[in-house]
Write a protein that holds these residues in place. Structure first.
Motif, mmCIF file in Angstrom:
data_model
loop_
_atom_site.group_PDB
_atom_site.id
_atom_site.type_symbol
_atom_site.label_atom_id
_atom_site.label_comp_id
_atom_site.label_asym_id
_atom_site.label_seq_id
_atom_site.Cartn_x
_atom_site.Cartn_y
_atom_site.Cartn_z
ATOM 1 N N UNK B 110 0.848 -1.197 0.000
ATOM 2 C CA UNK B 110 0.000 0.000 0.000
ATOM 3 C C UNK B 110 0.884 1.248 0.000
ATOM 4 N N UNK B 112 1.901 4.588 -1.148
ATOM 5 C CA UNK B 112 1.335 5.778 -1.788
ATOM 6 C C UNK B 112 2.318 6.933 -1.750
ATOM 7 N N UNK B 123 -5.622 1.783 -3.152
ATOM 8 C CA UNK B 123 -6.924 1.110 -2.984
ATOM 9 C C UNK B 123 -7.984 1.665 -3.933
ATOM 10 N N UNK B 156 -9.265 -4.997 -2.078
ATOM 11 C CA UNK B 156 -8.993 -4.140 -0.916
ATOM 12 C C UNK B 156 -8.179 -4.903 0.131
ATOM 13 N N UNK B 160 -1.880 -3.578 0.943
ATOM 14 C CA UNK B 160 -1.296 -3.461 2.279
ATOM 15 C C UNK B 160 -1.170 -4.780 3.013
ATOM 16 N N UNK B 161 -1.452 -5.902 2.336
ATOM 17 C CA UNK B 161 -1.414 -7.204 3.021
ATOM 18 C C UNK B 161 0.009 -7.732 3.150
#
Lengths: 467, 386
Positions: B110, B112, B123, B156, B160-161
């Motif tokens: 994730x 950014x 996302x 989603x 970020x997983x």
């Protein structure tokens, strides 16, 4: 029933036959009568109800305003319908942080109205925004005409409070842009009430645009209107909305709303650009030129707020206006890559003709999100709805084959759960099932939705064509 | 310890899923690597297998008129940029490590940059994935259309997983036409309240800027960097409005040059001490930054004015860095935000956990992890929440 009354008091529980009949339908075509209806007034009520249902293995079906178009609020497997009508307060308007905290029963338009004095609004604007609730919007991940540039509900929710099927209350996210760990907020938005009950929502508020330009363009055929959509996007312009309507829809709208749409056009586009005043007229002029290049017979620019509202009133009142054409309609919500609009629209027309039904089209062309309204008359016999559904299935199959989706904003619900294998292979559905089982182990949250159910989906054995 | 790490680089989703199925059967742990730019994230130890995504790279499908692109997860952001530019388009995502980072790594982390408020973050731009799962199956989520609510939004969950749920093999993202023109400025202020007041006015102005970042290094002033991209009239309006805000607070404006790029690459430079990343309600970010700059270990900070995401670099003796880092995370929680130790010197790894506090709903995250990777082979220890 008695247990519920003992738990929550008689004022929060409805159980008479007449009361229950009011909760057996939503905006779609399926119905089922709940065993009881509960009207919680707080998160504590919802939690107590969930614990009770968990203990007695009773399904729970959340309900906002009942405007949903996929049977999401229908208790297809019985159980308790939870209406959020009494949890309808705006809890906080936080202007410095551009957030609002609301209860799930707050009506979509009421939020935008409440924050307008601060120069702000809530972006997702489903056509039912005068009635639909924010809880329902979160459940369905609702869109609307103005999501082309600014995104759908999931792009505007940063926090939720949820009640799990065992009654546990969890707060996820908040007012900040992101949270640590898996994006559970993003997982809950659009889960159609199948993972838990949302009892509080933190949403983004967006500064109102300084100005807008709204154009209505009329084309000889839908092909030219479709090509214009692609040409506008290709020119590097991202309007805030591009809506399309065919002649049948325009005629119904004109009769009902008098929006000023030409009755002789084969296709009509409604295009809006917004933002800072500088550059808006340039964008409008470029769009106008593109429309003319694609044989537009008329391009009308709204010159006042009143004129703009009138043009939009036609679009937003389109579904309601269908009553002028037919006693019943069945609306589909397929999505396609926008470059496929012309051929899929022809296919939609053919599907209607094959099943001897008229189809009107009013939809979000900029997103490639179709809304064919298949007109039928249930008074003529059950065969009418069956033919409408058959035509709908043909349209959805074509959408999936074009690389699209069976639903863009209305949800799967109990209306399209049997169609999920059209779009997804069993391993894809199994991955979704893992999320369901992890978050709602007893499977009590809105059962019979999203996933194909053996009892209802026996006749649908699709060979997946995707991948 | 004589652990031998097997290096493998599958060529497609099927190969990838077979490797994972075998690893699950053998109870061998797997670490996933794009180009390794963000391997500092999380609390991972050694693993048995290192799975590289370099062979699942390249543009799979790009229909410019649909404004979407489908790529192999191992595709480098820099290569994708070049491919899209040929069609006059760009992926509106500006993560750090932009030269080397892969699309899959950017999604899994994730990651950014500063364009989030204008275009959305990872996302918001990710619309479809294909992921190899630990049991050897391949799951597709989303699709190639910009609007899609069919089933759960598993995309989603993957954002970020950190590779803990599966190996992202393919991704479809929204793209945009390249803006016509660009302009920017950087302004200096004596006081943080002035810098933040100006920045917050700029991000709420009618003409939306692409990036607006406040930073402070060890020098004695606060900077606000602003960039606008779009059509000529809107860019001109955005920058002239920004200049007016700067002048009203007596800041002095200069050419932007590469200032934003330097700010964005703070994580790449923060090799010593600790880098704390927090996400705050925007109105709380000014006070947070002011307090951060007073810390004994303070070295540098950068705050995305529009999203409230802030990074603070701390350097000092270890004990002081740890104390100050934990104080910052606590301060973020106190105002309703959250955060992590994004990077720290190797010697601090055991003393400074990435997530000293667990996120809300972590028990649900663990249930999801368990459902996707019951043997726990994927990125063990990478994340406290899983």
């Amino acid at each position: 029933m008695h247990g519920l009354v003992a738990l929550l008091g008689p004022a929060k529980v409805l159980g008479t036959h007449d009361d229950l009949l009011l909760y057996e339908y939503d905006g779609a075509v399926d119905t089922a009568t709940p065993d009881a209806v509960v009207l919680p007034e707080s998160t504590a009520d919802v939690s107590a109800l969930a614990r009770f249902c968990h203990e007695h293995a009773v399904p729970i079906v959340p309900r906002g305003a009942g405007t949903g178009l996929s049977g999401g609020a229908i208790p297809v497997e019985g159980g308790v319908v939870v209406s959020f009508a009494r949890m309808a307060r705006i809890l906080e308007i936080d202007v410095p942080n551009l957030r609002a905290v609301v209860q799930p029963g707050v009506i979509n338009l009421h939020l935008s109205t409440a924050v307008a004095p601060h120069g702000l609004y809530f972006v997702p604007d489903p056509s039912s925004q005068k009635a639909c609730t924010l809880g329902g919007n979160v459940a369905e991940n609702s869109g609307g005409p103005h999501t082309l540039a600014y995104g759908v509900t999931t792009n505007h929710v940063t926090g939720i409070e949820i009640v799990l099927s065992d009654g546990t209350v969890v707060r996820l996210g908040g007012k900040a842009a992101e949270d640590e760990g898996y994006d559970l907020v993003g997982t809950f938005v659009g889960s159609e009430g199948t993972l838990g009950l949302v009892t509080e929502i933190t949403v983004k508020l967006t500064p109102l645009p300084e100005d807008k330009r709204t154009l209505m363009a009329a084309f000889p055929t839908m092909d030219e209107a479709s090509e214009t959509v692609s040409a506008i996007i290709a020119a590097g312009i991202v309007p805030s909305a591009i809506e399309m309507m065919d002649q049948l829809a325009a005629q119904a709208v004109e009769a009902a709303v008098h929006a000023g749409y030409p009755l002789d056009a084969g296709g009509i586009l409604l295009v809006e650009v917004d933002g800072p005043r500088d550059g808006l007229d340039e964008a409008r002029a470029r769009i106008e030129a593109i429309c003319r290049q694609h044989a537009a017979s008329e391009v009308r620019v709204a010159t006042s707020a009143l004129e703009r509202e009138r043009l939009w009133a036609g679009r937003k009142g389109a579904f309601a206006a269908m009553g002028r054409l037919s006693p019943d309609y069945y609306v589909q919500d397929g999505v396609i890559p926008r470059t496929r609009l012309p051929d899929i629209l022809r296919l939609v027309k053919d599907a209607g003709a094959r099943h001897r039904l008229r189809v009107a089209n009013v939809f979000h062309a900029g997103d490639g999100n179709l809304h064919p309204l298949i007109l039928f008359d249930s008074r003529l016999g059950p065969d009418e709805l069956e033919r409408a559904k058959a035509a709908g299935l043909e349209i959805l199959t074509a959408c999936v084959e074009a690389g699209g989706s069976i639903t863009g904003e209305h949800g799967v619900g109990m209306e399209k759960n049997c169609y999920m294998p059209l779009q997804f292979q069993s391993s894809d559905l199994a991955a979704m099932r893992r999320v369901k089982d992890a978050l709602d182990p007893p499977g009590l949250m809105n059962p019979g939705k999203i996933f194909p159910t053996p009892s209802r989906c026996r006749e649908f054995a699709f060979a997946s064509t995707t991948r | 310890m004589t652990a031998t790490v097997t290096r493998t680089s599958p060529g497609d989703a099927t190969e990838c899923s077979q490797i994972l199925a075998q690893a699950t059967a053998d109870r061998r742990t797997v670490r996933i690597q794009g180009s390794g730019t963000k391997s500092y994230l999380g609390d991972v130890g050694t693993t048995d297998i290192e799975l590289g995504t370099e062979r699942v790279a390249g543009v799979i499908d790009h229909v410019p008129a649909d404004l979407t692109v489908t790529v192999g997860a191992g595709t480098r952001m820099a290569d994708l940029k070049v491919a899209l530019e040929r069609a006059g388009q760009f992926l509106p995502l500006d993560p750090p490590h932009a030269d080397e980072a892969t699309v899959g790594g950017v999604i899994a982390a994730n990651s950014n940059g500063f364009w989030r408020a204008r275009y959305g973050g990872v996302r918001d731009l990710l619309i479809g994935t294909r992921t190899a799962l630990a049991d050897g199956t391949v799951a597709r989520a989303g699709g190639r259309v910009v609007k899609n609510v069919a089933g759960y939004d598993l995309d989603k969950l993957l954002v970020g997983s950190l590779g803990t749920l599966g190996v992202i093999v393919e991704a479809t993202l929204k793209v945009l036409p390249l803006p016509e023109t660009s302009d920017g400025l950087v302004a200096r202020f004596e006081r943080p309240d002035e810098a933040f007041a100006v920045a917050h006015a700029i991000v709420r102005a009618a003409a939306r800027v692409e990036a607006c970042v406040i930073d402070r290094t060890d020098e004695s002033f606060w900077r606000v960097a602003v960039q606008a991209r779009g059509s000529g009239p809107t860019v001109m309006r955005a920058i002239s409005d920004a200049r007016r805000e700067v002048a009203a607070r007596h800041g002095d404006a200069a050419e932007l040059a590469d200032v934003l790029d330097r700010m964005r690459e703070l994580p790449a430079r923060a090799t010593d001490g600790a880098l704390v990343k927090v996400s705050l309600p925007v109105a709380a970010s000014a006070a947070f930054a002011e307090n951060a700059a007073r810390l004994e270990s303070f070295a540098a900070l950068a705050v995305d004015a529009a999203s409230g995401v802030a990074r603070v670099h701390l350097t000092n003796e270890d004990d002081a860095v740890i104390r100050d880092a934990e104080a910052l995370l606590l301060a973020a929680r106190m105002v309703g935000g959250s955060g992590r130790i994004e990077r720290r010197a190797e010697r601090l790894r055991s003393r400074l956990l990435t997530w000293p506090n667990r996120p809300n709903g972590d028990f649900l995250m663990r249930r999801i992890k368990e459902a996707f990777d019951p043997a726990g082979i994927l990125e063990p220890g990478r994340s406290a929440f899983a």
